[in-house]
Motif scaffolding. Structure first.
Motif, PDB file in Angstrom:
ATOM      1  N   ALA A  69      -9.185   7.901  -3.822  1.00 28.59           N
ATOM      2  CA  ALA A  69      -9.384   9.253  -3.306  1.00 28.59           C
ATOM      3  C   ALA A  69      -9.109   9.341  -1.814  1.00 28.59           C
ATOM      4  O   ALA A  69      -8.731  10.403  -1.308  1.00 28.59           O
ATOM      5  CB  ALA A  69     -10.816   9.708  -3.601  1.00 28.59           C
ATOM      6  N   TYR A  70      -9.281   8.254  -1.055  1.00 24.36           N
ATOM      7  CA  TYR A  70      -9.116   8.283   0.397  1.00 24.36           C
ATOM      8  C   TYR A  70      -7.734   7.793   0.836  1.00 24.36           C
ATOM      9  O   TYR A  70      -7.043   8.437   1.623  1.00 24.36           O
ATOM     10  CB  TYR A  70     -10.201   7.437   1.068  1.00 24.36           C
ATOM     11  N   SER A  71      -7.324   6.635   0.336  1.00 21.21           N
ATOM     12  CA  SER A  71      -6.060   6.051   0.791  1.00 21.21           C
ATOM     13  C   SER A  71      -4.864   6.538  -0.014  1.00 21.21           C
ATOM     14  O   SER A  71      -3.732   6.441   0.442  1.00 21.21           O
ATOM     15  CB  SER A  71      -6.131   4.522   0.709  1.00 21.21           C
ATOM     16  N   GLY A  72      -5.087   7.059  -1.210  1.00 21.46           N
ATOM     17  CA  GLY A  72      -3.992   7.475  -2.066  1.00 21.46           C
ATOM     18  C   GLY A  72      -3.232   6.315  -2.679  1.00 21.46           C
ATOM     19  O   GLY A  72      -2.184   6.504  -3.293  1.00 21.46           O
ATOM     20  N   ARG A  73      -3.741   5.080  -2.526  1.00 18.75           N
ATOM     21  CA  ARG A  73      -3.069   3.883  -3.027  1.00 18.75           C
ATOM     22  C   ARG A  73      -3.828   3.316  -4.227  1.00 18.75           C
ATOM     23  O   ARG A  73      -5.017   3.600  -4.425  1.00 18.75           O
ATOM     24  CB  ARG A  73      -2.977   2.812  -1.943  1.00 18.75           C
ATOM     25  N   VAL A 133     -11.808  -2.582  -6.418  1.00 16.89           N
ATOM     26  CA  VAL A 133     -12.000  -2.918  -5.009  1.00 16.89           C
ATOM     27  C   VAL A 133     -11.614  -1.697  -4.163  1.00 16.89           C
ATOM     28  O   VAL A 133     -10.536  -1.138  -4.312  1.00 16.89           O
ATOM     29  CB  VAL A 133     -11.138  -4.135  -4.617  1.00 16.89           C
ATOM     30  N   LEU A 134     -12.533  -1.271  -3.282  1.00 19.74           N
ATOM     31  CA  LEU A 134     -12.311  -0.070  -2.481  1.00 19.74           C
ATOM     32  C   LEU A 134     -11.572  -0.368  -1.186  1.00 19.74           C
ATOM     33  O   LEU A 134     -11.007   0.545  -0.582  1.00 19.74           O
ATOM     34  CB  LEU A 134     -13.656   0.596  -2.174  1.00 19.74           C
ATOM     35  N   GLN A 135     -11.608  -1.603  -0.724  1.00 20.34           N
ATOM     36  CA  GLN A 135     -10.926  -1.945   0.520  1.00 20.34           C
ATOM     37  C   GLN A 135     -10.507  -3.411   0.460  1.00 20.34           C
ATOM     38  O   GLN A 135     -11.164  -4.222  -0.188  1.00 20.34           O
ATOM     39  CB  GLN A 135     -11.846  -1.703   1.719  1.00 20.34           C
ATOM     40  N   SER A 182      -6.887  -3.596  -2.078  1.00 15.92           N
ATOM     41  CA  SER A 182      -7.493  -2.289  -2.306  1.00 15.92           C
ATOM     42  C   SER A 182      -6.957  -1.683  -3.597  1.00 15.92           C
ATOM     43  O   SER A 182      -5.752  -1.631  -3.822  1.00 15.92           O
ATOM     44  CB  SER A 182      -7.188  -1.362  -1.130  1.00 15.92           C
ATOM     45  N   GLY A 183      -7.857  -1.251  -4.477  1.00 15.98           N
ATOM     46  CA  GLY A 183      -7.472  -0.683  -5.760  1.00 15.98           C
ATOM     47  C   GLY A 183      -7.396  -1.686  -6.883  1.00 15.98           C
ATOM     48  O   GLY A 183      -7.286  -1.306  -8.048  1.00 15.98           O
ATOM     49  N   GLN A 184      -7.485  -2.981  -6.578  1.00 13.63           N
ATOM     50  CA  GLN A 184      -7.388  -4.014  -7.607  1.00 13.63           C
ATOM     51  C   GLN A 184      -8.675  -4.105  -8.404  1.00 13.63           C
ATOM     52  O   GLN A 184      -9.772  -3.933  -7.878  1.00 13.63           O
ATOM     53  CB  GLN A 184      -7.071  -5.363  -6.964  1.00 13.63           C
ATOM     54  N   LEU A 243     -16.650  -9.286  -0.981  1.00 12.17           N
ATOM     55  CA  LEU A 243     -16.114  -8.773  -2.243  1.00 12.17           C
ATOM     56  C   LEU A 243     -17.111  -7.846  -2.925  1.00 12.17           C
ATOM     57  O   LEU A 243     -16.732  -6.798  -3.466  1.00 12.17           O
ATOM     58  CB  LEU A 243     -15.744  -9.941  -3.165  1.00 12.17           C
ATOM     59  N   LEU A 244     -18.392  -8.223  -2.918  1.00 13.57           N
ATOM     60  CA  LEU A 244     -19.417  -7.360  -3.510  1.00 13.57           C
ATOM     61  C   LEU A 244     -19.454  -6.007  -2.818  1.00 13.57           C
ATOM     62  O   LEU A 244     -19.539  -4.960  -3.455  1.00 13.57           O
ATOM     63  CB  LEU A 244     -20.791  -8.046  -3.426  1.00 13.57           C
ATOM     64  N   ASN A 245     -19.397  -6.038  -1.492  1.00 17.28           N
ATOM     65  CA  ASN A 245     -19.431  -4.787  -0.744  1.00 17.28           C
ATOM     66  C   ASN A 245     -18.189  -3.940  -1.023  1.00 17.28           C
ATOM     67  O   ASN A 245     -18.270  -2.722  -1.197  1.00 17.28           O
ATOM     68  CB  ASN A 245     -19.525  -5.079   0.752  1.00 17.28           C
ATOM     69  N   ALA A 246     -17.023  -4.591  -1.077  1.00 16.04           N
ATOM     70  CA  ALA A 246     -15.792  -3.855  -1.348  1.00 16.04           C
ATOM     71  C   ALA A 246     -15.772  -3.264  -2.745  1.00 16.04           C
ATOM     72  O   ALA A 246     -15.092  -2.273  -2.992  1.00 16.04           O
ATOM     73  CB  ALA A 246     -14.587  -4.783  -1.162  1.00 16.04           C
ATOM     74  N   ALA A 247     -16.531  -3.869  -3.669  1.00 12.35           N
ATOM     75  CA  ALA A 247     -16.614  -3.342  -5.031  1.00 12.35           C
ATOM     76  C   ALA A 247     -17.680  -2.265  -5.154  1.00 12.35           C
ATOM     77  O   ALA A 247     -17.888  -1.728  -6.246  1.00 12.35           O
ATOM     78  CB  ALA A 247     -16.900  -4.475  -6.017  1.00 12.35           C
ATOM     79  N   GLY A 248     -18.398  -1.950  -4.063  1.00 13.38           N
ATOM     80  CA  GLY A 248     -19.348  -0.840  -4.077  1.00 13.38           C
ATOM     81  C   GLY A 248     -20.729  -1.187  -4.577  1.00 13.38           C
ATOM     82  O   GLY A 248     -21.457  -0.310  -5.027  1.00 13.38           O
ATOM     83  N   LEU A 249     -21.113  -2.466  -4.521  1.00 13.08           N
ATOM     84  CA  LEU A 249     -22.448  -2.860  -4.967  1.00 13.08           C
ATOM     85  C   LEU A 249     -23.444  -2.674  -3.828  1.00 13.08           C
ATOM     86  O   LEU A 249     -23.269  -3.208  -2.741  1.00 13.08           O
ATOM     87  CB  LEU A 249     -22.457  -4.321  -5.428  1.00 13.08           C
TER      88      LEU A 249
END
Length: 550
Positions: A134-138, A361-363, A376-378, A397-403
């Motif tokens: 939604a943010y990066s479009g990627r 993964v968000l970032q 990002s996006g994986q 990795l946990l943080n990037a996955a939104g936990l």
């Protein structure tokens, strides 16, 4: 895993003389084999051939340079047939639209990710498409076994789209997009806050009404009765206030996050147990043992507030984690003490790292040398988890996955003064772990000996029962008769009783008295299967007939 755009324009350095000889202009990619073949360092001219570096000539890909053995590692393109063919085709991947063979648009190709040792392409970064962030479009498209590239469109099998779908299990449920995560987190926090505040108000109002009624009733009695009623009311009010505060705190901040937060903090006031004894005095530092004791007696929330824990910090951390990158937050902790602390945080994150499997993964998560752990996006797979554990990037990795738990653990990295407390706590944790390990080993040894003893006793009971009669009818679960009263216990009967689950009944029904047998009864008319009379040899039959019973 490396990103293609990260390699372009890097300087090429020889390891034998340390000379800068070239710069990377482009990547040479064989889409039929899904393989990176090498790097273009000089384009083809009117009277000169293009120059390339085959991937097998690359010794290392660093954050600032690519290392090759010598100048001879740079060769002309026509000397490598596979590379020559790719350059002759002149296929331009950037901007190519990627669709599944069923017509689902996954986005336009922007970049690719490859393994720096084997050259195998692991995936592509695309812009737009149904799975775009939604943010990066990627988004991240896993590399299929076969990528069919046409003039305008590249086709991938339908399974590729299925691999891009986020499949989150475990205790926190499935969340598909960052906006949904933020909105759900804020709405849930607000609902809990309103509900907890309303419950606290109702409980306090109810306690005040009870106080008034009890005081009115106590005023009619003697002074001692009034004092007793007042004490009871005060105790009840304290219990209600404590319950309301605990409910509010636990609704807003997960108890596991409270426990992580308090360790190493100083209490700002005395912390008392429910029976009035002192758990910690003002100014004392909270250890792991103190936190576990508080959790065990149900006052972890009081300890959390006494160490300055905020009821709204969890909401702020969740919102902030969605907009700040992991690399920027960790990059601020450059001192060696922060590095040691991150190592401890990774140890905590390793306990819940499996919860990231299946999440998006968000970032981008990178190692210290720039290697990409997850793009990002994986979607997080077993290979991504293994890479994170290899490079000690579980928390990132946990943080990037939104936990949210990873956010709570990661936020402690900014408190660099906690290093000394963490080191002391590690010593206590090691001792406790060793004690637990010893106790578990002792329990396992005792259970093993008990099982051996049980098997030996049962074998002995079976051996004593064989050949003896039973004192009651032995039935299986379908009421079929295994042995009738007075019949002898045989190996077959033991096996059938064990299969039917009535072996204990059989062994408890053995006739144990010694029977009185006359001399005539000792010699039965029927011969046993091991008796000499069963042998075909005539001499054996004669010898058997000559045996007499005294």
């Amino acid at each position: 895993m490396r990103k293609g755009s990260d390699v372009i324009d890097k300087v090429v350095v020889t390891s034998d003389k340390g000379q800068k000889i070239q710069r990377i202009l482009d990547l040479i990619f064989d889409h039929k084999r899904n393989q990176l073949l090498g790097f273009l360092v000089e384009e083809k001219g009117l009277f000169r051939d293009a120059k390339v570096i085959p991937l097998q000539e690359v010794q290392a890909i660093g954050s600032d340079a690519i290392i090759v053995k010598s100048k001879e590692s740079v060769v002309k393109a026509h000397r490598v047939p596979a590379i020559k063919e790719i350059l002759h085709q002149n296929i331009v991947l950037r901007g190519t639209r990627i669709l599944t063979t069923e017509g689902l648009y996954l986005g336009g190709l922007v970049d690719l990710f490859f393994d720096e040792h084997s050259g195998l392409v692991e995936g592509y970064e695309v812009s737009g498409g149904v799975f775009a962030d939604a943010y990066s479009g990627r988004s991240f498209v896993p590399a299929p076994e076969a990528l069919t590239i046409g003039d305008d469109v590249a086709f991938v099998p339908p399974e590729t789209a299925q691999m891009m779908e986020e499949q989150v299990g475990g205790i926190r449920g499935a969340v598909q997009a960052t906006e949904d995560r933020l909105q759900e987190s804020a709405q849930t926090a607000n609902r809990r806050l309103q509900s907890a505040s309303q419950n606290a108000g109702e409980q306090l109002q109810s306690s005040v009404e009870n106080v008034n009624r009890r005081l009115q009733s106590a005023s009619q009695n003697a002074g001692e009765q009034l004092q007793a009623a007042t004490d009871a009311t005060s105790s009840r009010l304290q219990d209600l206030n404590r319950d309301a505060a605990a409910s509010l705190t636990n609704n807003l901040v997960d108890p596991a996050e409270q426990k992580v937060y308090v360790i190493g903090k100083h209490v700002e006031r005395d912390v008392l147990t429910p029976d009035g004894s002192v758990l910690l005095l003002e100014g004392q530092s909270v250890t792991l043992v103190d936190a576990e004791a508080a959790e065990r007696i149900g006052i972890l929330n009081e300890l959390y507030r006494a160490t300055g824990g905020s009821l709204t910090a969890n909401i702020s951390r969740n919102l902030q984690a969605a907009t700040e990158s992991t690399s920027n937050r960790i990059g601020s902790a450059t001192m060696s003490s922060a590095a040691n602390l991150r190592h401890s945080v990774n140890g905590l994150a390793a306990q819940v790292i499996q919860q990231a499997r299946g999440r998006r993964v968000l970032q981008t998560v990178r190692a210290e040398d720039g290697l990409i752990i997850a793009a990002s996006g994986q979607i997080v797979t077993e290979s991504v988890l293994a890479r994170a554990q290899t490079y000690g990037k579980q928390a990132e990795l946990l943080n990037a996955a939104g936990l949210a738990l990873a956010t709570a653990v990661r936020s402690t990295t900014s408190d660099t003064w906690l290093e000394t407390k963490v080191q002391l706590r590690q010593g206590a944790s090691v001792a406790q772990e060793n004690l637990n390990t010893f106790w578990q080993a002792l329990k396992q040894k005792a259970e093993m000996l008990q099982r051996r003893s049980t098997r030996a006793m049962r074998k002995q009971r079976i051996e004593l029962a064989l050949g003896r009669p039973v004192t009651r009818v032995i039935l299986d679960p379908e009421d079929n008769v295994i042995l009738n009263v007075g019949e002898l216990i045989t190996h077959c009967a033991v096996r059938q009783a064990e299969e039917s689950g009535v072996l204990n009944i059989l062994l408890s029904s053995v006739y144990i008295k010694e029977p009185e047998i006359s001399d005539q009864e000792l010699r039965t008319q029927e011969h046993g299967m091991a008796a000499l009379s069963h042998h075909d040899n005539g001499r054996s039959q004669l010898e058997a007939k000559s045996i007499t019973v005294n």
